[in-house]
Write a protein that holds these residues in place. Sequence first.
Motif, mmCIF file in Angstrom:
data_model
loop_
_atom_site.group_PDB
_atom_site.id
_atom_site.type_symbol
_atom_site.label_atom_id
_atom_site.label_comp_id
_atom_site.label_asym_id
_atom_site.label_seq_id
_atom_site.Cartn_x
_atom_site.Cartn_y
_atom_site.Cartn_z
ATOM 1 N N THR A 168 0.876 -1.172 0.000
ATOM 2 C CA THR A 168 0.000 0.000 0.000
ATOM 3 C C THR A 168 0.909 1.216 0.000
ATOM 4 O O THR A 168 1.919 1.238 0.705
ATOM 5 N N ARG A 169 0.554 2.217 -0.790
ATOM 6 C CA ARG A 169 1.378 3.429 -0.850
ATOM 7 C C ARG A 169 0.500 4.654 -1.077
ATOM 8 O O ARG A 169 -0.692 4.527 -1.380
ATOM 9 N N ASN A 170 1.086 5.816 -0.939
ATOM 10 C CA ASN A 170 0.436 7.105 -1.226
ATOM 11 C C ASN A 170 -0.865 7.312 -0.454
ATOM 12 O O ASN A 170 -1.855 7.783 -1.004
ATOM 13 N N TYR A 171 -0.845 6.996 0.827
ATOM 14 C CA TYR A 171 -2.016 7.179 1.689
ATOM 15 C C TYR A 171 -2.134 8.667 2.016
ATOM 16 O O TYR A 171 -1.167 9.294 2.422
ATOM 17 N N GLY A 172 -3.315 9.217 1.820
ATOM 18 C CA GLY A 172 -3.502 10.626 2.157
ATOM 19 C C GLY A 172 -4.763 11.197 1.548
ATOM 20 O O GLY A 172 -5.697 10.476 1.206
ATOM 21 N N VAL A 173 -4.769 12.511 1.382
ATOM 22 C CA VAL A 173 -5.909 13.231 0.817
ATOM 23 C C VAL A 173 -5.509 13.742 -0.558
ATOM 24 O O VAL A 173 -4.415 14.286 -0.738
ATOM 25 N N VAL A 174 -6.383 13.547 -1.545
ATOM 26 C CA VAL A 174 -6.154 14.024 -2.904
ATOM 27 C C VAL A 174 -7.324 14.889 -3.343
ATOM 28 O O VAL A 174 -8.412 14.818 -2.780
#
Length: 120
Positions: free
Chosen positions: A96-102
Amino acid sequence: DVCSSDLLRVYDQVPDAPQPPCAIVIPETIRYGQLFSGEANYRVALQVMTSAVNTNAGQEQLDALISPTGYQSIVRVLEDRSTLDGTVAMCQVTETRNYGVVGDAVRYYSAELVIDVWAA
């Protein structure tokens, strides 16, 4: 095209206006000639998105979708159906990668599941 279940819409192309909760299949890498049969191996990112309108609920929903266990877990479903009903030899979630708000005007909680796929 869109495929949907009770829990999740799945897009095979990046939509102009995704409707969360959803997942978007993003092809990343194709490795040719990896198998004696000449078939290719693929790496895709599955971008999972939930609404960021209600902070706690959206983040909890994303966490449940990317968790390795639980009834909402995409990882568990892919492990249980690793051949995708016979359409591939095997697929495996590797990270899993790039966890956050977009997003700008509309914001989403988002994380990417990296999936390796071996052709059938």
